[in-house]
Enzyme design. Structure first.
Site, mmCIF file in Angstrom:
data_model
loop_
_atom_site.group_PDB
_atom_site.id
_atom_site.type_symbol
_atom_site.label_atom_id
_atom_site.label_comp_id
_atom_site.label_asym_id
_atom_site.label_seq_id
_atom_site.Cartn_x
_atom_site.Cartn_y
_atom_site.Cartn_z
ATOM 1 N N VAL A 11 19.510 -48.349 22.696
ATOM 2 C CA VAL A 11 18.153 -48.476 23.213
ATOM 3 C C VAL A 11 17.782 -47.228 24.006
ATOM 4 O O VAL A 11 16.741 -46.601 23.781
ATOM 5 C CB VAL A 11 18.031 -49.748 24.083
ATOM 6 C CG1 VAL A 11 16.672 -49.806 24.755
ATOM 7 C CG2 VAL A 11 18.252 -50.988 23.237
ATOM 8 N N LEU A 159 14.392 -53.109 18.884
ATOM 9 C CA LEU A 159 14.976 -52.172 17.926
ATOM 10 C C LEU A 159 16.108 -52.827 17.155
ATOM 11 O O LEU A 159 16.895 -53.562 17.731
ATOM 12 C CB LEU A 159 15.563 -50.965 18.659
ATOM 13 C CG LEU A 159 14.626 -50.129 19.507
ATOM 14 C CD1 LEU A 159 15.364 -48.914 20.045
ATOM 15 C CD2 LEU A 159 13.439 -49.700 18.672
ATOM 16 N N GLY A 281 25.900 -60.596 12.214
ATOM 17 C CA GLY A 281 26.849 -60.096 13.190
ATOM 18 C C GLY A 281 26.073 -59.186 14.114
ATOM 19 O O GLY A 281 24.850 -59.282 14.189
ATOM 20 N N CYS A 284 23.684 -58.516 19.074
ATOM 21 C CA CYS A 284 22.518 -59.194 19.663
ATOM 22 C C CYS A 284 22.423 -60.688 19.356
ATOM 23 O O CYS A 284 22.318 -61.497 20.279
ATOM 24 C CB CYS A 284 21.252 -58.503 19.187
ATOM 25 S SG CYS A 284 21.343 -56.738 19.474
HETATM 26 C C1 UGA Z 1 18.489 -57.488 16.044
HETATM 27 C C2 UGA Z 1 16.969 -57.722 15.878
HETATM 28 O O1 UGA Z 1 16.629 -57.625 14.505
HETATM 29 C C3 UGA Z 1 16.179 -56.672 16.680
HETATM 30 O O2 UGA Z 1 14.790 -56.943 16.603
HETATM 31 C C4 UGA Z 1 16.626 -56.740 18.141
HETATM 32 O O3 UGA Z 1 15.958 -55.762 18.935
HETATM 33 C C5 UGA Z 1 18.114 -56.486 18.207
HETATM 34 O O4 UGA Z 1 18.792 -57.502 17.440
HETATM 35 C C6 UGA Z 1 18.538 -56.538 19.648
HETATM 36 O O5 UGA Z 1 18.441 -57.603 20.267
HETATM 37 O O6 UGA Z 1 18.864 -55.485 20.224
HETATM 38 P P1 UGA Z 1 20.292 -55.875 14.919
HETATM 39 O O7 UGA Z 1 21.306 -56.795 15.509
HETATM 40 O O8 UGA Z 1 20.455 -54.414 15.140
HETATM 41 O O9 UGA Z 1 18.810 -56.244 15.459
HETATM 42 O O10 UGA Z 1 20.286 -56.065 13.340
HETATM 43 P P2 UGA Z 1 19.499 -56.978 12.292
HETATM 44 O O11 UGA Z 1 18.884 -56.093 11.293
HETATM 45 O O12 UGA Z 1 18.625 -57.948 12.941
HETATM 46 O O13 UGA Z 1 20.699 -57.740 11.574
HETATM 47 C C7 UGA Z 1 21.534 -58.642 12.277
HETATM 48 C C8 UGA Z 1 22.494 -59.295 11.332
HETATM 49 O O14 UGA Z 1 21.838 -60.219 10.487
HETATM 50 C C9 UGA Z 1 23.233 -58.338 10.393
HETATM 51 O O15 UGA Z 1 24.597 -58.687 10.356
HETATM 52 C C10 UGA Z 1 22.587 -58.575 9.052
HETATM 53 O O16 UGA Z 1 23.461 -58.319 7.988
HETATM 54 C C11 UGA Z 1 22.230 -60.041 9.152
HETATM 55 N N1 UGA Z 1 21.126 -60.438 8.260
HETATM 56 C C12 UGA Z 1 19.883 -59.921 8.434
HETATM 57 C C13 UGA Z 1 21.341 -61.387 7.270
HETATM 58 O O17 UGA Z 1 22.460 -61.890 7.103
HETATM 59 N N2 UGA Z 1 20.297 -61.774 6.471
HETATM 60 C C14 UGA Z 1 19.057 -61.268 6.622
HETATM 61 O O18 UGA Z 1 18.142 -61.685 5.855
HETATM 62 C C15 UGA Z 1 18.843 -60.310 7.622
#
Ligand code: UGA
Length: 451
Positions: A11, A159, A281, A284
């Site tokens: 961040v 983010l 995973g 967050c």
């Molecule tokens: C997440 C949120 O998307 C952000 O908006 C937030 O700011 C951030 O947490 C935070 O709190 O700092 P992030 O953890 O970086 O972001 O990644 P994501 O893209 O949200 O993915 C999280 C997990 O969900 C990954 O393991 C991804 O593979 C999984 N995922 C995502 C799925 O299994 N299916 C989906 O359709 C989307």
């Protein structure tokens, strides 16, 4: 404007680079001197797409310090607290870094009014808590009240790793938790170029077509803090929901991708975050859902929906290993190749990565595991040296004599692999990402999620 950012994690660094690119005078402080030295030398300390290009452009104009005496707090207009808040064993957030930041601000406050923006994900009510710490500590060290010298605003961060700079320049919204007009005005000015989208887009990050304005929501501090938890919990819930549906679709012989598309076309539902797989995973979703459940408990409230989202998520990891066992019958002594180790593509982050639990379970059941990842293996070696698996930078070696392959992270290189050269074995496609038809024609047994 003069901006100080406390903490140079995802961040802090992304926000700092974005604000510097927009022409602000940005200082970043981190107590990790090693990190600061690398940043001063122009080295990017995290893996994030385009950060190196943009950092090269702005880093000469930025200041990196590890000592509050050099952070020039009396002359800053806005201070962002962007330190991490890891989970404690009971699910609550560890706020010791936020407290340290708040006390250091108090020790160094000058005569000029400064807006303090809390960007770290803190438990509901922490805005007031940060304010109270600054007040108390100021009184302790100076025997005076810091009246009119600062105001604490909550502006949660949305983010996503792997797309952090994109999210900094082109966010879906900006949330400002404050009822203090001068602070709101100052932040409106700081974020003006983002709200109006009238800055020249960086060459490496073109502006999305049609984006001409970013909404800004102003609300009270506590609601702003809650927006963050509710947003992450809802996204986590959406993923767990589709994974629960996937468990049923694979029994009834339907395809979860078609179902996700079919429900996602309903604008009330939306098509994003409906990719079934081995679950979420990262640093967050797990942390924030746990913190929300823990906060509710403080108020004698249960959050059964969020608890269920967590249960479904972590059960997906066990499902992978059970499904492999079903396919191979015996896991003892079998070679399993894991493709990808980071919690998602475009990051080297391993926090709460499904790969870790899957590796542990496979090792427990006697399998021999080799894992490949294009960027995360250095972290894996230093952070998880004792998982009992082999980290391999060589894909050929990872796949050599594998009895089964598990796609953990949807890095494009795995789709483009020379599958023709690999002896066909069962493949668990943990992200429904591989070219199923091609692999099936080559003789692989492809096991997707919910298909
Ligand atoms: C997440 C949120 O998307 C952000 O908006 C937030 O700011 C951030 O947490 C935070 O709190 O700092 P992030 O953890 O970086 O972001 O990644 P994501 O893209 O949200 O993915 C999280 C997990 O969900 C990954 O393991 C991804 O593979 C999984 N995922 C995502 C799925 O299994 N299916 C989906 O359709 C989307």
């Amino acid at each position: 404007m003069r901006v100080l950012i406390i903490g140079t994690g995802y961040v802090g660094l992304n926000t700092g680079v974005m604000l510097a690119y927009l022409g602000n005078d940005v200082t970043c402080i981190d107590l990790n001197q090693e990190k600061v030295k690398r940043l001063q030398a122009g080295e990017v300390t995290i893996f994030e797409p385009h950060l190196d290009e943009l950092f090269a452009e702005v880093h000469q104009k930025m200041h990196f310090v590890s000592d509050y005496a050099q952070a020039d707090i009396p002359n800053q207009d806005v201070i962002f607290i962007a330190v991490n808040t890891p989970s404690l064993a009971d699910g609550n957030a560890d706020l010791s870094y936020v407290r340290m930041a708040a006390e250091s601000i108090a020790e160094n406050l000058g005569e000029k009014f400064v807006v303090i923006v809390n960007k770290s994900t803190v438990p509901i009510g922490s805005g007031n808590w940060v304010e109270a710490i600054i007040r108390e500590h100021y009184f302790e060290v100076r025997n005076a009240k810091p009246n009119g010298l600062f105001n604490v605003v909550s502006s949660p961060e949305f983010l996503a790793q792997g797309a952090a700079l994109h999210g900094s320049f082109y966010p879906d919204r900006i949330i400002i938790g404050s009822e203090h007009e001068p602070s709101i005005e100052r932040l409106k000015e700081l974020f003006g170029p983002i709200i109006r989208q009238d800055f020249e887009a960086p060459a490496c990050l073109p502006r999305p077509a049609g984006l001409s304005e970013v909404p800004m929501l102003v609300c009270d501090v506590t609601s702003a803090e809650m927006v963050k938890y509710a947003a992450n919990s809802f996204l986590a819930l959406k993923i767990s929901f589709i994974n629960e549906i996937a468990q049923l679709t694979q029994k009834i012989g339907a395809d979860v991708s078609a179902i996700a598309k079919g429900i996602g076309l309903d604008k009330r539902i939306g098509d994003r975050f409906l990719d079934a797989g081995i679950g979420w995973g990262g640093s967050c979703f797990g942390k924030d859902t746990a913190a929300l459940v823990a906060t509710a408990k403080d108020y004698h409230l249960d959050m059964p929906i969020i608890r269920a989202a967590r249960d479904v998520n972590y059960a997906q990891r066990v499902w992978v290993v059970d499904r492999l066992q079903e396919e191979l019958k015996i896991l003892k002594g079998k070679h399993i190749a894991l493709l990808g180790f980071s919690f998602k593509p475009n990051t080297d982050d391993l926090r709460d990565a499904p790969s870790l639990d899957i590796s542990r379970l496979l090792v427990q059941r006697g399998a021999i595991v080799r894992a490949h990842d294009p960027v995360a293996l250095d972290n894996a070696r230093s952070q998880y040296p004792n998982l009992g698996i082999t980290y391999s930078d060589n894909l050929e070696f990872t796949l050599d004599a594998a009895d089964a392959i598990v796609l953990i992270t949807e890095w494009p290189i795995y789709r483009e692999l020379n599958w023709e050269s690999i002896p066909p074995v069962p493949v668990i496609d943990g992200r429904n990402f591989l070219d199923r038809d091609r692999l099936t024609k080559l003789g692989f047994t492809v096991i997707g999620i919910g298909r």
